[in-house]
Scaffold this motif. Structure first.
Motif, mmCIF file in Angstrom:
data_model
loop_
_atom_site.group_PDB
_atom_site.id
_atom_site.type_symbol
_atom_site.label_atom_id
_atom_site.label_comp_id
_atom_site.label_asym_id
_atom_site.label_seq_id
_atom_site.Cartn_x
_atom_site.Cartn_y
_atom_site.Cartn_z
ATOM 1 N N THR A 102 -2.841 -6.209 -1.468
ATOM 2 C CA THR A 102 -2.929 -4.977 -0.714
ATOM 3 C C THR A 102 -4.028 -5.023 0.351
ATOM 4 O O THR A 102 -4.167 -4.097 1.144
ATOM 5 C CB THR A 102 -3.215 -3.781 -1.638
ATOM 6 N N ASP A 103 -4.799 -6.077 0.368
ATOM 7 C CA ASP A 103 -5.848 -6.195 1.381
ATOM 8 C C ASP A 103 -5.223 -6.439 2.746
ATOM 9 O O ASP A 103 -4.346 -7.285 2.896
ATOM 10 C CB ASP A 103 -6.791 -7.370 1.051
ATOM 11 N N TRP A 104 -5.716 -5.674 3.668
ATOM 12 C CA TRP A 104 -5.184 -5.804 5.030
ATOM 13 C C TRP A 104 -5.692 -7.073 5.653
ATOM 14 O O TRP A 104 -5.195 -7.587 6.586
ATOM 15 C CB TRP A 104 -5.607 -4.583 5.864
ATOM 16 N N THR A 127 3.425 5.637 -5.719
ATOM 17 C CA THR A 127 3.211 5.627 -7.172
ATOM 18 C C THR A 127 2.108 6.617 -7.546
ATOM 19 O O THR A 127 2.254 7.405 -8.508
ATOM 20 C CB THR A 127 2.846 4.215 -7.650
ATOM 21 N N ALA A 128 1.025 6.569 -6.758
ATOM 22 C CA ALA A 128 -0.104 7.476 -7.022
ATOM 23 C C ALA A 128 0.346 8.932 -6.921
ATOM 24 O O ALA A 128 -0.028 9.782 -7.730
ATOM 25 C CB ALA A 128 -1.224 7.192 -6.033
ATOM 26 N N MET A 129 1.201 9.178 -5.956
ATOM 27 C CA MET A 129 1.720 10.524 -5.762
ATOM 28 C C MET A 129 2.444 11.006 -7.007
ATOM 29 O O MET A 129 2.310 12.162 -7.425
ATOM 30 C CB MET A 129 2.701 10.483 -4.586
ATOM 31 N N VAL A 130 3.182 10.130 -7.644
ATOM 32 C CA VAL A 130 3.942 10.510 -8.828
ATOM 33 C C VAL A 130 3.009 10.830 -9.977
ATOM 34 O O VAL A 130 3.201 11.791 -10.719
ATOM 35 C CB VAL A 130 4.927 9.393 -9.228
ATOM 36 N N TYR A 131 1.969 9.979 -10.076
ATOM 37 C CA TYR A 131 1.078 10.163 -11.207
ATOM 38 C C TYR A 131 0.196 11.389 -11.061
ATOM 39 O O TYR A 131 -0.407 11.854 -12.011
ATOM 40 C CB TYR A 131 0.254 8.899 -11.444
ATOM 41 N N SER A 142 9.160 -4.371 -11.567
ATOM 42 C CA SER A 142 8.828 -4.028 -10.187
ATOM 43 C C SER A 142 7.324 -3.907 -10.013
ATOM 44 O O SER A 142 6.736 -4.487 -9.095
ATOM 45 C CB SER A 142 9.491 -2.702 -9.795
ATOM 46 N N ASP A 143 6.712 -3.144 -10.910
ATOM 47 C CA ASP A 143 5.264 -2.947 -10.795
ATOM 48 C C ASP A 143 4.546 -4.275 -10.862
ATOM 49 O O ASP A 143 3.617 -4.531 -10.081
ATOM 50 C CB ASP A 143 4.768 -2.021 -11.914
ATOM 51 N N TYR A 144 4.989 -5.108 -11.801
ATOM 52 C CA TYR A 144 4.362 -6.430 -11.978
ATOM 53 C C TYR A 144 4.447 -7.242 -10.703
ATOM 54 O O TYR A 144 3.467 -7.827 -10.230
ATOM 55 C CB TYR A 144 5.062 -7.143 -13.127
ATOM 56 N N ASN A 164 0.814 -1.212 0.000
ATOM 57 C CA ASN A 164 0.000 0.000 0.000
ATOM 58 C C ASN A 164 0.843 1.255 0.000
ATOM 59 O O ASN A 164 0.516 2.244 -0.670
ATOM 60 C CB ASN A 164 -0.943 -0.007 1.206
ATOM 61 N N VAL A 165 1.941 1.221 0.728
ATOM 62 C CA VAL A 165 2.846 2.382 0.754
ATOM 63 C C VAL A 165 3.374 2.632 -0.647
ATOM 64 O O VAL A 165 3.403 3.784 -1.138
ATOM 65 C CB VAL A 165 3.990 2.151 1.736
ATOM 66 N N ARG A 166 3.790 1.558 -1.313
ATOM 67 C CA ARG A 166 4.322 1.702 -2.670
ATOM 68 C C ARG A 166 3.251 2.275 -3.594
ATOM 69 O O ARG A 166 3.502 3.175 -4.410
ATOM 70 C CB ARG A 166 4.798 0.369 -3.200
ATOM 71 N N LYS A 167 2.046 1.727 -3.438
ATOM 72 C CA LYS A 167 0.940 2.191 -4.251
ATOM 73 C C LYS A 167 0.711 3.693 -4.045
ATOM 74 O O LYS A 167 0.508 4.448 -5.002
ATOM 75 C CB LYS A 167 -0.334 1.430 -3.847
#
Lengths: 282, 132
Positions: B130-132, A277-281, B121-123, A271-274
């Motif tokens: 991401t579900d808690w 990433t969202a921040m960049v976009y 990386s993205d892949y 989630n942090v990475r996401k």
């Protein structure tokens, strides 16, 4: 002849016989002794009347007797004197002998003194030599003992050194093997970490204060190498605590609460990475 | 006198014998001292070797007790986070492994030479739930 005359005659005869008995005189007693006896006989004859006797004969006999007496006396004197000379000679000889003996004895006594001195001197020397020999002997024994001691110490030292050499050789091998094993292990682990790091674009670092730093890359498509990071540590309550995010993430606090509740660290990071990433976009 | 001379000769003889013995003993002592010195030197060298070995041992210990566990922890952490196990034996230029999802295990195979790092990386991160 009167009684007195007879007495004198008898005494005279007695004296003459006594003299005759003295052989030591060694005198020619024959002539004048006999003469005396003759005279005594003549005298007796004179006194007896009737015997034809010449007064001249008596005088002649007396003169002869006188001469004999004188001869005897001279002989006696000279014999005495000879004897006396002999005696003196003997005495002188004796004195010379004594003198010579005394000298010889004196020399001998001196020799004896010297011998005694030499003997004492030798005794001293022997005593000193003995002491010297004893000292040297003691020194030598001490030296030998020291050498023996050193020898023993040497053996002990040699044995110790040998043992140590062997021990260290063994240790070296052990360490070498352990090191090799560690190296290989580390190599594998490093390789593994590198793969994760490269492929996930995530570097995990230990930093001061017992914190872990998570650095994301491959976020910004334009600048994939740009880092997006935050720090994490476990507080006293053993809870996740995030901090120092760069760039700053608003939702990080929310994520912190979620991960504390669920303990789902994997989802947290995803989630942090996401979010980054969202921040960049945006 | 002759006896004295004899005694003197004997004592001289004894002294010279003692002297010879002493000289020999001193010679041996010199040799021994040299051996002693050499061995002492060897001992010093061994002490240095010991110090060096102790250092190496400490390094190995550090590796064993700190460095490796650290590296292990990091590797395990990555594994736990991504749930991906790599195939280390695959040919170079391939990203190959298995992703252990919540219900299924999914193989991963990508050709890294043709794909960008970001894509990879993205892949991979997309595989992570991401579900808690």
């Amino acid at each position: 002849m009167s009684d007195r005359g007879r007495e004198e005659e008898g005494a005279l005869k007695f004296e003459i016989e006594k003299l005759a008995g003295l052989r030591e005189l060694g005198l020619e007693t024959c002539c004048w002794l006999e003469l005396f006896l003759v005279l005594c006989g003549l005298a007796a004859g004179l006194r007896s009347p009737g015997k034809a006797f010449s007064y001249k004969m008596i005088e002649d006999e007396l003169a002869l007797f006188d001469k004999s007496i004188n001869e005897f006396w001279n002989k006696f004197k000279s014999t005495l004197s000879d004897t006396s000379c002999q005696m003196m000679g003997l005495r002188d000889t004796y004195k010379d002998s004594i003198k010579a003996l005394t000298e010889k004895l004196s020399v001998k006594l001196k020799e004896e003194e010297r011998m005694v001195e030499m003997f004492l001197e030798y005794q001293n020397q022997i005593c000193r030599r003995n002491k010297l020999i004893q000292e040297k002997k003691d020194n030598l024994l001490r030296l030998i003992a020291e050498i023996k001691d050193k020898n023993e110490k040497l053996e002990v030292l040699t044995a110790n050194i040998q043992d140590l050499k062997e021990e260290y050789a063994r240790k070296k091998e052990t360490i070498s093997a352990a090191n090799k094993a560690n190296e290989e292990k580390l190599k594998r682990l490093q390789k593994s970490a590198d793969l994760y790091k490269d492929r996930l674009g995530l570097e995990i670092r230990k930093i001061y204060g017992d914190k872990l730093q998570f650095i994301f890359t491959n976020i910004d498509p334009k600048h994939p190498e740009n880092p997006f990071m935050f720090s994490l540590h476990l507080n006293e309550a053993r809870e996740y605590e995030v901090s120092d995010s760069a760039p700053h993430l608003e939702c990080l606090a929310e994520f912190q609460e979620k991960v504390r509740k669920t303990n789902n660290f994997s989802a947290f990071l995803a989630n942090v990475r996401k979010a980054f990433t969202a921040m960049v976009y945006n | 006198m002759a006896a004295f001379r004899d005694m003197e000769e004997v004592s001289q003889g004894l002294l010279s014998l003692l002297g010879a013995n002493r000289a020999e003993a001193q010679q041996r002592e010199v040799t021994l001292t040299a051996c002693f010195t050499q061995l002492t030197r060897e001992l010093e060298e061994l002490k240095e070797t010991e110090a060096s070995l102790e250092r190496q041992e400490r390094e190995v210990d550090e590796d064993t007790t700190v460095t490796i566990p650290s590296a292990v922890y990091v590797a395990q952490l990555y594994r736990q986070i991504s749930k991906i196990e790599w195939d280390y034996e695959c040919e170079p230029g391939m990203v190959k492994g298995i992703h252990h999802g919540p219900s299924v295990a999914q193989p991963v195979q990508l050709g890294s030479t043709q794909l960008s790092k970001k894509f990879i990386s993205d892949y991979l991160w997309n595989l992570v739930d991401t579900d808690w």
